[in-house]
Design a protein around this motif. Sequence first.
Motif, PDB file in Angstrom:
ATOM      1  N   LEU A  36     -16.296 -14.573   7.610  1.00 11.85           N
ATOM      2  CA  LEU A  36     -15.869 -15.581   6.604  1.00 11.85           C
ATOM      3  C   LEU A  36     -17.005 -16.311   6.206  1.00 11.85           C
ATOM      4  O   LEU A  36     -17.575 -17.147   7.040  1.00 11.85           O
ATOM      5  CB  LEU A  36     -14.739 -16.327   7.106  1.00 11.85           C
TER       6      LEU A  36
ATOM      7  N   ILE B 194     -11.958 -11.563   1.546  1.00  8.24           N
ATOM      8  CA  ILE B 194     -11.226 -11.184   2.623  1.00  8.24           C
ATOM      9  C   ILE B 194     -10.016 -10.652   2.666  1.00  8.24           C
ATOM     10  O   ILE B 194      -9.560  -9.651   2.974  1.00  8.24           O
ATOM     11  CB  ILE B 194     -11.336 -12.393   3.806  1.00  8.24           C
TER      12      ILE B 194
ATOM     13  N   ALA C 235      -7.617 -17.764   5.539  1.00  3.65           N
ATOM     14  CA  ALA C 235      -7.958 -16.379   5.519  1.00  3.65           C
ATOM     15  C   ALA C 235      -7.406 -15.452   6.327  1.00  3.65           C
ATOM     16  O   ALA C 235      -6.835 -14.251   5.973  1.00  3.65           O
ATOM     17  CB  ALA C 235      -9.747 -16.113   5.728  1.00  3.65           C
TER      18      ALA C 235
END
Length: 251
Positions: A172, A182, A222
């Motif tokens: 990330l 992602i 994420a």
Amino acid sequence: MITRISHITYYIDIKSAYVQYMGCNFHCPWCIRKLTPWDHHLSNNELTRLRFQGLLGTDEFLRIINDAIAKYGLEEAVLGGEEPTIDPALPMIIKELSNRKLRIRLLTNAYEINNELLNELKLCDDCEVVIGIKTLDPKKHIKYTGKPLEPVLRNTGRLLESGIKVIFETVLIPGLNDINDIEEIAKYLAGIAKDPTLIIDPLIPIPGTPWRRPTQEELNDAMSRAGRYVRVMTHEKIGRSSRVVVLYPRL
């Protein structure tokens, strides 16, 4: 035969050796190896004492592995560092480790997976390949790695089609491979693999590069968004032993 192996550490609590290779076919500016060529889980005292002592030959490498089995009860070998697949000795190394009934985890960018390596992985009783997905944007991929994306995706497909256990990993990086990216990686993996696992690593910033470490909130976001499509993990959840010893170079 000389390998590309330059460094081996042993994680006592999880009975795992981290076999680290020197050299890579990618040139990612965020690579943690730019901070140190050594295992960053080592203490500062150990890091200051380490000196490069040359690349290992296969015979010496296997002696180290045999000693670790006898002394520590070694059960697993993780092959990583920079990029193991650039080493012509890798198929033989995997065969020898498998013959010793060790679990094997190969960490790779999957750019170079030749037939010999693929066949050895298929024959391995307990092998897992961890593929690092840098980005799914072809322009970003060639800009930041120096290599095209297509071979990575093609070789990923070959590994999956061969029935080899594969999991995935990505970093990330706010502003480069961010939360939306992602999520797209997770969607893609869900379309090519059955019940895929994606490890999401937060960037460890490299001096001189423009990217910052993501916040915990960004990492959580994420993971949440990717988790709609894949099983997600972080290295914190995987766990790491705090007791690490150096097997090579000799201190």
